[in-house]
Write an enzyme that holds these catalytic residues in place. Structure first.
Site, short mmCIF file in Angstrom:
data_model
loop_
_atom_site.label_atom_id
_atom_site.label_comp_id
_atom_site.label_asym_id
_atom_site.label_seq_id
_atom_site.Cartn_x
_atom_site.Cartn_y
_atom_site.Cartn_z
N ASP A 1 22.58 58.79 15.29
CA ASP A 1 21.16 58.61 15.54
C ASP A 1 20.76 57.22 15.03
O ASP A 1 21.54 56.54 14.35
CB ASP A 1 20.31 59.72 14.93
CG ASP A 1 18.97 59.84 15.66
OD1 ASP A 1 18.58 58.90 16.38
OD2 ASP A 1 18.29 60.87 15.50
C1 NOJ Z 1 15.77 58.60 16.92
C2 NOJ Z 1 15.65 60.01 17.43
O1 NOJ Z 1 15.93 60.92 16.38
C3 NOJ Z 1 16.56 60.30 18.59
O2 NOJ Z 1 16.29 61.58 19.08
C4 NOJ Z 1 16.41 59.26 19.66
O3 NOJ Z 1 17.22 59.57 20.76
C5 NOJ Z 1 16.78 57.91 19.05
N1 NOJ Z 1 15.88 57.61 17.97
C6 NOJ Z 1 16.73 56.79 20.08
O4 NOJ Z 1 15.43 56.53 20.43
#
Ligand code: NOJ
Length: 767
Positions: A295
């Site tokens: 993430d």
């Molecule tokens: C953080 C989020 O937790 C995740 O779900 C998302 O896909 C990513 N950022 C990219 O934007």
């Protein structure tokens, strides 16, 4: 230079040899054996630096969905030229993706195409209901089709890969990200997750309008302590296996191309650095061959967790644990090569990660044509089409849940003499687009007011009053993803005019709830009542006119106990997307008979959270005579509106629950059937739900578990029989033996219209 050219020719030769001979034979083109050969051939040519480059993902500044780094776009684009980046997220439009891809194709030694990712969570530009809302449709066909449309629009704008579906089981209304998933139940979430993967990826990833999906967040993110985003999760192995992992296993089995790990720790180990989760369970145990993206910044965040001492250490932990791609931590690019040279990360693990990434790129057909998703014509003609709007309306109306309808106030007549449309969300064209809106435009939804105007006859007098605002000031134009919100807690100056409008109207429709950015990432709240001065507005209106329909727009279960007690009709309308207003009007005026059912329990108050139907019984479930049992002294133990609940304009009667046998062996099968009659005078759809309980287990089992459902259309007066099969899939769980097994013993089974149904049968599993 000469050597570089030779190599490029060699890569091209390898690719052409395989793809040309396959050209007329689709099966061969997609055959995994061929893809494996190609992956291996490319891998052999790569230096360690180039391998690490494939494991790096940068953000492009077209959108910012996490804490911004201080690396400029210029620096990032320089790295593209050197083959130092394998993927980018948030690079949007055909023009931008073509340009980034060109930098790689024209400058890098091996010309390995980039894969572009984006959070296409509930549509690209045509926006469907937020996932929690869409899940309330319990309609797998439309859910799959909305993903197909999202994929088609996203791919027309250069996107190869969506970070969806989010299949975190979430049971805490305080957690802002509850809006992104399918609610509290592992079975429903598994079915919806698979439908979405199938919708995005289609039959063949190499087709131009399909994109790679991503099962996230692996794992446990939805169990954040007290609903505080990013917080610690403390669950045991059995709860993890029985509750959190089933949707992920289902997605892996459905062939989801990628996974994303999660920010949280579980029992002291950050998921991003968890080898048991990523290698042992997912990659080895489930034999899954896609790649795991971290993430946003989650590799680097292991330092703040207190699990890694610096970025090099974080990179070492993550790579060894099986995080294949580093999203925005800048840890792999800085340290992985050296970690390999020092023997801290084995080269075989790097090779494995790179092969996984290349495999997905081959499956997408990017090696055949890196610009295949860069089609200006498609971008112009295939996004936000009429046809997609029509379907968005269909999905939106099916996602609405009728929570209360005293005296059958709804549906309303289209010939009402006068109707007052009141509330901060009534003429709001932005809130229905919800959070995680991708390219969904600011103020691009059909508002409720517009939808009602489109529906009623010309003789109906419409009076609109906003009454109060939810926010002190409107969002600045553009995207407010990272912005804190400032609620209006004192300005009630619009209430008198709203009361006046309500006084003289035949009917009041009151639109209240949460603005788009009240839920989503980082949007946890301890207050799940109506924020600001909305409750005052509601009570003032109800005082002067009892014919009130509350239209609730929100991204989380809310405490609406006052409304539930007082106003006659409540429609749960979530954030329904581009066609919100038209869809709500379809339901308000009876053009569509509501059929949604809650995918998550609505509490009486926030103190009950986390609240879910499939709880454990405890040693002291109930006593009518004394206080020392599991309950609250100041509130009920059960939900205000339970999981699976939702009314219709007609009524359904369930009877004759029959099992074809009462005893089976652990691998046996029972046919369960029920007879359902539409006892009202309107046709309607009903979600028929099957629950079981395993009475005694080697581990305690939930008091009920959803194990089947079917959405059926039953005409007025009609009777239908609905059949279910109970088998190993239904009865097994992850037992004390750390295996999925069916344990002999007594079971109970219920079929009905929600998780509190009392129509019950019993059976036995014998040895
Ligand atoms: C953080 C989020 O937790 C995740 O779900 C998302 O896909 C990513 N950022 C990219 O934007």
């Amino acid at each position: 230079m000469q050597k570089n050219n030779l190599l490029s020719i060699l890569v091209l030769f390898i690719l052409l040899t395989f793809s040309c001979s396959d050209k007329n034979n689709k099966i061969l083109t997609n055959s995994s054996a061929k893809i494996e050969q190609k992956v291996d051939s490319v891998l052999t040519l790569m230096t360690l630096k180039e391998k690490v480059g494939q494991m790096v993902q940068y953000n492009g500044s077209w959108d910012v969905t996490g804490p911004p780094s201080n690396v400029s776009d210029e620096e990032k684009f320089e790295k593209l030229k050197n083959g130092g980046v394998g993927s980018m997220l948030n690079v949007l439009s055909v023009k931008a993706t073509r340009e980034a891809q060109r930098l790689v194709m024209e400058n890098s030694r091996l010309k390995i195409p980039l894969i572009f990712g984006y959070d296409v969570i509930h549509g690209y530009k045509t926006i469907f209901p937020i996932p929690l809302g869409e899940s309330a449709s319990w309609d797998l066909e439309i859910i799959k089709k909305s993903a197909t449309i999202a994929a088609s629009e996203a791919s027309a704008a250069g996107v190869h890969w969506t970070f969806s579906p989010m299949i975190d089981i979430s049971r805490d209304a305080r957690w802002g990200r509850i809006m992104e998933g399918s609610g509290e139940d592992p079975y429903l979430t598994s079915k919806i997750g698979v439908a979405k993967v199938q919708g995005y990826q289609g039959e063949d990833l190499s087709i131009n309008n399909t994109i790679a999906a991503c099962a996230k967040h692996f794992a446990g993110y939805g169990f954040a302590e007290a609903g505080r985003d990013y917080n610690a999760v403390n669950i045991g192995e059995y709860e993890l296996q029985n509750t959190i992992l089933p949707p992920f296993k289902a997605a892996a089995e459905a062939g989801v191309a990628t996974f994303m790990n999660s920010f949280n720790e579980i029992d002291g180990i950050p998921a991003t650095g968890d080898k048991i989760l990523q290698r042992n369970i997912l990659k080895e145990g489930w034999n899954w061959d896609g790649f795991m993206v971290s993430d946003w910044g989650s590799i680097g965040e292991m330092i703040a967790h207190g699990y890694a001492k610096d970025k090099a250490h974080a990179a070492e932990i993550a790579a060894n644990a099986g995080s294949d791609m580093d999203m925005e931590s800048y840890a792999y690019e800085a340290h992985l090569e050296q970690l390999v040279e020092e023997g801290k990360v084995d080269i075989s693990l790097i090779n494995d990660a790179v092969k996984r990434i290349l495999r997905v790129k081959f499956k997408l057909g990017l090696f055949d044509d890196p610009y295949k998703y860069c089609n200006e014509e498609r971008e112009k003609t295939e996004i936000f089409t009429e046809e997609n709007q029509t379907f968005a309306r269909e999905v939106a109306k099916k996602s609405i849940v009728l929570l209360k309808n005293k005296g059958n106030l709804l549906p309303l007549s289209k010939d009402l003499k006068s109707i007052a449309i009141i509330g901060p969300l009534a003429d709001d064209k932005d809130t229905p687009i919800g959070n995680w809106r991708a390219k969904g435009g600011t103020n691009s939804a059909v508002s409720l007011l517009e939808g009602i105007k489109n529906s009623v006859s010309s003789s109906t007098k419409i009076a609109y009053q906003k009454g109060v605002s939810i926010l002190k000031e409107e969002y600045p134009k553009g995207r407010g993803f990272l912005m804190p919100l400032n609620f209006n807690t004192d300005d009630k100056s619009g209430i008198p005019a709203a009361v006046n409008a309500a006084k003289t109207a035949e009917m009041v429709v009151l639109a209240i709830g949460e603005v788009a950015l009240q839920t989503g990432e980082g949007r946890s709240q301890t207050n799940i009542k109506l924020v600001g001065v909305q409750q005052e507005l509601l009570e003032a209106i109800y005082k002067v006119n009892k014919n009130v329909v509350v239209v609730l727009m929100n991204g989380r279960p809310m405490d609406i106990s006052w409304a539930a007690e007082n106003v006659p009709s409540i429609l749960e309308c979530w954030h329904l997307g581009s066609q919100s207003g038209n869809a709500i009007a379809d339901v308000l005026f009876g053009d569509y008979n509501p059929s949604g059912k809650l995918p998550v329990s609505f509490p009486h108050n926030v103190g009950q959270e986390p609240l879910y139907y499939n709880q454990k019984n405890t040693g002291r479930p109930f006593s009518p005579t004394h206080v020392t049992f599991s309950a609250y002294r100041d509130a009920p133990k059960t939900a205000l509106y339970p999981f699976g609940y939702g009314l219709s304009y007609t009524t359904f009667e369930y009877k004759n629950l029959i099992l074809d046998k009462n005893e089976i062996l652990p691998n046996g099968e029972i046919k369960a059937s029920v007879v359902i009659t539409n006892t009202g005078n309107r046709d309607g759809e009903e979600v028929v739900q099957l629950y079981i309980r395993d009475l005694v287990g080697s581990l305690t089992r939930p008091i009920r578990e959803l194990k089947g459902f079917e959405k059926v259309m039953v005409k007025a007066g009609e009777t239908k029989t609905v059949n279910f099969t109970v088998n190993v899939e239904t009865l097994q769980f992850y037992t004390i033996n750390k295996k999925w097994e069916v344990e002999p013993g007594d079971f109970e089974l219920w079929i009905g219209g929600d998780s509190t149904t009392s129509l019950k049968a019993s059976f036995k599993v014998i040895e």
